[in-house]
Design an enzyme around this catalytic site. Structure first.
Site, PDB file in Angstrom:
ATOM      1  N   HIS A 154      20.870  87.626  74.400  1.00 14.70           N
ATOM      2  CA  HIS A 154      22.013  88.416  73.896  1.00 14.70           C
ATOM      3  C   HIS A 154      23.317  87.618  73.973  1.00 14.70           C
ATOM      4  CE1 HIS A 154      19.352  91.930  74.022  1.00 14.70           C
ATOM      5  NE2 HIS A 154      19.010  91.525  75.238  1.00 14.70           N
ATOM      6  N   SER A 275      40.956  68.141  60.413  1.00 13.05           N
ATOM      7  CA  SER A 275      41.712  69.104  59.608  1.00 13.05           C
ATOM      8  C   SER A 275      42.825  68.390  58.864  1.00 13.05           C
ATOM      9  CB  SER A 275      42.304  70.190  60.517  1.00 13.05           C
ATOM     10  OG  SER A 275      43.294  70.929  59.836  1.00 13.05           O
ATOM     11  N   LYS A 281      42.053  68.993  65.524  1.00 11.85           N
ATOM     12  CA  LYS A 281      40.754  69.561  65.192  1.00 11.85           C
ATOM     13  C   LYS A 281      39.651  68.504  65.091  1.00 11.85           C
ATOM     14  CE  LYS A 281      39.869  73.219  64.451  1.00 11.85           C
ATOM     15  NZ  LYS A 281      39.940  73.928  63.145  1.00 11.85           N
ATOM     16  N   GLU A 288      27.657  73.070  60.128  1.00 13.01           N
ATOM     17  CA  GLU A 288      28.031  74.252  59.346  1.00 13.01           C
ATOM     18  C   GLU A 288      27.447  74.176  57.939  1.00 13.01           C
ATOM     19  OE1 GLU A 288      32.259  75.207  61.606  1.00 13.01           O
ATOM     20  OE2 GLU A 288      32.265  74.150  59.692  1.00 13.01           O
ATOM     21  N   LYS A 323      10.640  74.920  38.822  1.00 12.06           N
ATOM     22  CA  LYS A 323      10.869  73.572  39.343  1.00 12.06           C
ATOM     23  C   LYS A 323      12.243  73.343  39.969  1.00 12.06           C
ATOM     24  CE  LYS A 323       7.751  71.997  35.827  1.00 12.06           C
ATOM     25  NZ  LYS A 323       7.710  73.389  35.299  1.00 12.06           N
TER      26      LYS A 323
END
Length: 469
Positions: A154, A275, A281, A288, A323
């Site tokens: 969880h 970024s 960043k 992703e 295809k």
């Protein structure tokens, strides 16, 4: 040039030509079409349609076409499909003799044969990439054999596991993917050539010889089924979809684990980006993208299922739509597995953060309850006792390892030094000694067994490759 047309007074409209043309994507079948046509030339020689000299002349031309196919602009043409393209090119080399190559052969069986030939090679490429990824996972598991990870359920800290045990979980998934691909390969490895348009060829071709020529393990049993069967494509797309689901799950884990909030690992510059606005960043773009491409592959499976669901026997032009999704999915799954292997190879664990999360998270609670159960306390009662200790820890802001022996005995006099030791996550995980568990010896054994299994898969691939070449 059309392979048909005698029945028609006029040709198709330009709009329909554009709508129905397939050369822009079925050109991927070029090599398969040429190789299949060479085998068919041999079969035509066997039934007297071609002389040995004619067959050799045709096959020499086919070999030349294979050699020239890499030239720039080679496929710049407006032929209806790859089969028309190949016969036109053959005619440029051998003249009217090219018109014999289609004797007793339908495009229905031809495309089914080409597709299966292409698919067999594509499956082998995926299996090779799965093997490479599993090897990367094992190398990391062996390198970080004693690293501690808080395992989750969880998305909440649950029990301590070795990081190698965690990686071996994904190894098991990808082993299953390899075997699913093998099952898809086995179902693809059936030759439809000789089935004609739907009723079987009118010439006494040696289908077994054609199968041997092309490296197929068997010939199809029913001509109606053979020209319209695309189950093998569904099998591949299903196997590819499940492999992408597994890859996406690992990507999701590592997107989380590499975030500042977790800080458990870092993936390399090779698979991250920055970024355009925020200088700090470091984004896990490769993972992703992989997560997004999983939906694309799964969508191709659903699309082909919908294409097939209402088709009457035998061949229908709808099957031209079989295809593009397969071609795309084969490329996406192969590239995605390669990217994931690169992510694994570049990963750097942050052990202190992992260990701190395990130590703070009461991942040893189950081990403590099991100690009480071994001393004769009913597990339900043991569960309540340890739950009370956890609640007290939360209320008092204490870590598990900050409890003293006297304090623990205040909750249950049966608790002893083994309980105190079990509060340390690295000790608690040693409680899981069953086969498949996360205890150090079990993980070491599982890692060695996984290495042997991977070697077995590689040997199988090599032997199968030798059979089909």
């Amino acid at each position: 040039m059309k392979l048909w047309g005698g029945r028609f007074e006029t040709g198709p409209a330009e709009l329909f030509e554009r709508y129905s043309g397939s050369l822009d994507f079925d050109r991927k079948l070029f090599e398969a079409d040429v190789v299949g046509s060479k085998a068919f030339a041999n079969a035509l020689c066997g039934v007297g349609i071609l002389t040995a000299a004619e067959r050799d002349k045709i096959n020499a031309a086919f070999d030349g076409m294979l050699a020239e196919a890499g030239a720039p602009g080679y496929f710049d043409a407006d032929d209806e499909d790859i089969h028309t393209f190949v016969i036109r090119k053959l005619g440029e080399e051998v003249g009217e003799l090219a018109e014999k190559i289609h004797t007793g052969r339908s495009r229905n069986e031809q495309v089914a044969t080409d597709f299966r030939l292409w698919m067999k090679a594509a499956i082998r490429r995926v299996q090779a990439q799965l093997e490479a990824l599993m090897n990367s996972l094992l190398r990391l598991a062996e390198r970080e054999s004693d690293a501690l990870l808080p395992g989750y359920t969880h998305l909440r800290r649950a029990q301590a596991v070795l990081f190698g045990h965690y990686l071996l979980a994904y190894f098991e998934m990808f082993v299953r993917d390899w075997h699913r691909m093998q099952q898809a390969y086995n179902r693809t490895d059936v030759l439809p050539l000789g089935s004609g348009a739907l009723a079987g060829s009118g010439f006494a071709f040696d289908r077994g010889a054609m199968a041997a020529d092309l490296g197929f393990a068997a010939i199809s049993a029913n001509s109606l089924d053979a020209v319209s069967d695309r189950d093998f494509a569904l099998d591949f797309l299903y196997a590819a979809s499940v492999a992408m689901l597994h890859a996406s799950r690992l990507a999701e884990d590592w997107i989380l684990y590499s975030s500042e909030e977790f800080g458990f690992l870092e993936i390399g510059d090779e698979v991250t980006t920055g970024s355009s606005l925020m200088p700090q960043k470091r984004n896990p773009d490769a993972l992703e993208l992989l997560r997004g491409k999983a939906g694309r592959v799964c969508g191709s499976l659903q699309a082909l299922m919908m294409t097939l669901k209402g088709l009457p026997l035998a061949y229908n032009r709808d099957l031209q739509e079989d295809k593009e999704g397969v071609f795309d999915s084969a490329a996406q799954v192969t590239d995605s597995l390669a990217i994931l292997a690169l992510c694994v190879d570049s990963a750097e664990l942050k052990r202190p953060a992992m260990e701190q999360a395990a130590e703070e998270g009461w991942v040893s609670a189950t081990a403590l309850a099991e100690i009480l159960a071994r001393k004769g306390i009913a597990f339900h009662r043991a569960h309540q006792i340890v739950g009370g200790i956890v609640l007290a820890s939360v209320q008092q802001g204490k870590r598990p390892t900050e409890w003293t022996m006297d304090e623990l005995r205040g909750f249950a006099p049966e608790l002893d030094e083994s309980a105190l030791a079990a509060l340390v996550p690295s000790n608690a995980l040693e409680n899981h000694q069953v086969p498949g568990g996360t205890a150090t010896d079990r993980v070491r054994e599982a890692s060695a067994a996984a290495r042997a299994r991977l070697a077995g898969l590689a040997r199988m691939s090599a032997s199968e490759g030798a059979r089909t070449t």
